[in-house]
Design an enzyme around this catalytic site. Sequence first.
Site, PDB file in Angstrom:
ATOM      1  N   GLU A  80       0.819  -1.204   0.000  1.00 26.73           N
ATOM      2  CA  GLU A  80       0.000   0.000   0.000  1.00 26.73           C
ATOM      3  C   GLU A  80       0.859   1.263   0.000  1.00 26.73           C
ATOM      4  OE1 GLU A  80      -3.115   0.028  -0.432  1.00 26.73           O
ATOM      5  OE2 GLU A  80      -3.611  -2.091  -0.100  1.00 26.73           O
ATOM      6  N   CYS A 147      -7.371  -2.535   8.148  1.00 31.79           N
ATOM      7  CA  CYS A 147      -6.022  -2.516   7.576  1.00 31.79           C
ATOM      8  C   CYS A 147      -5.503  -1.087   7.450  1.00 31.79           C
ATOM      9  CB  CYS A 147      -6.003  -3.222   6.223  1.00 31.79           C
ATOM     10  SG  CYS A 147      -6.337  -4.995   6.327  1.00 31.79           S
TER      11      CYS A 147
END
Length: 212
Positions: A80, A147
């Site tokens: 990410e 998350c």
Amino acid sequence: MKKILISGFEPFGGDSVNPTERLIEDIRSHAFAGAEIRSILLPVHYDECADILLKEMNLYEPDAVIACGVAGGRTAITPERIAVNIKDIPPESSIADNRGAKPQDEIIDPNGPDGLFSTLPIRSMVTRLKEAGIPATVSNTAGTYICNNTMYAVLNEIRIRQQKTLGGFVHFPASTEMAVEKPSLPTLSPEMMLNGLRVIIETTIDQLNEHS
């Protein structure tokens, strides 16, 4: 000796498994030159998961934190790029945390920035994963669920403490056993995901060594 902290999550959303739970167990049996690996399993609870991980960070004082989670529906391992300062589960979603919490439009840290970028070598990770024959791409959204919440907490802690610690989040696809009840679900084998995590750790170690 570099210290790397890896985190994974327990199952959630009605699934009986979470591949990152197995990943953090299996990675303990692998040795990495010049590095020590510690792993921790996190609950899928706002905000307990972040609190537990931050406590472990402060005790262990790692050089890098690689938080891991599952993103069902993705076809590749996805480091990410950014975490955003929001907790939000749409009211129409059937997903909640494992205590039933469904926050909407809640700020994670009222005093924190709107977004925080990963400091892990995400582009190098993707390049090396692909070279190893593992599907991978950089993701530009970690969502607004647990998350993202965990990634933001890690990076915000590093920011507040003005540490040089590398930190970020990696999403893994569903594992093959998760497709038993969902045959159309994109998956990767546990073996390929474990190999992918090894590549991610090795890439992080190389980055640390280059800047030490």
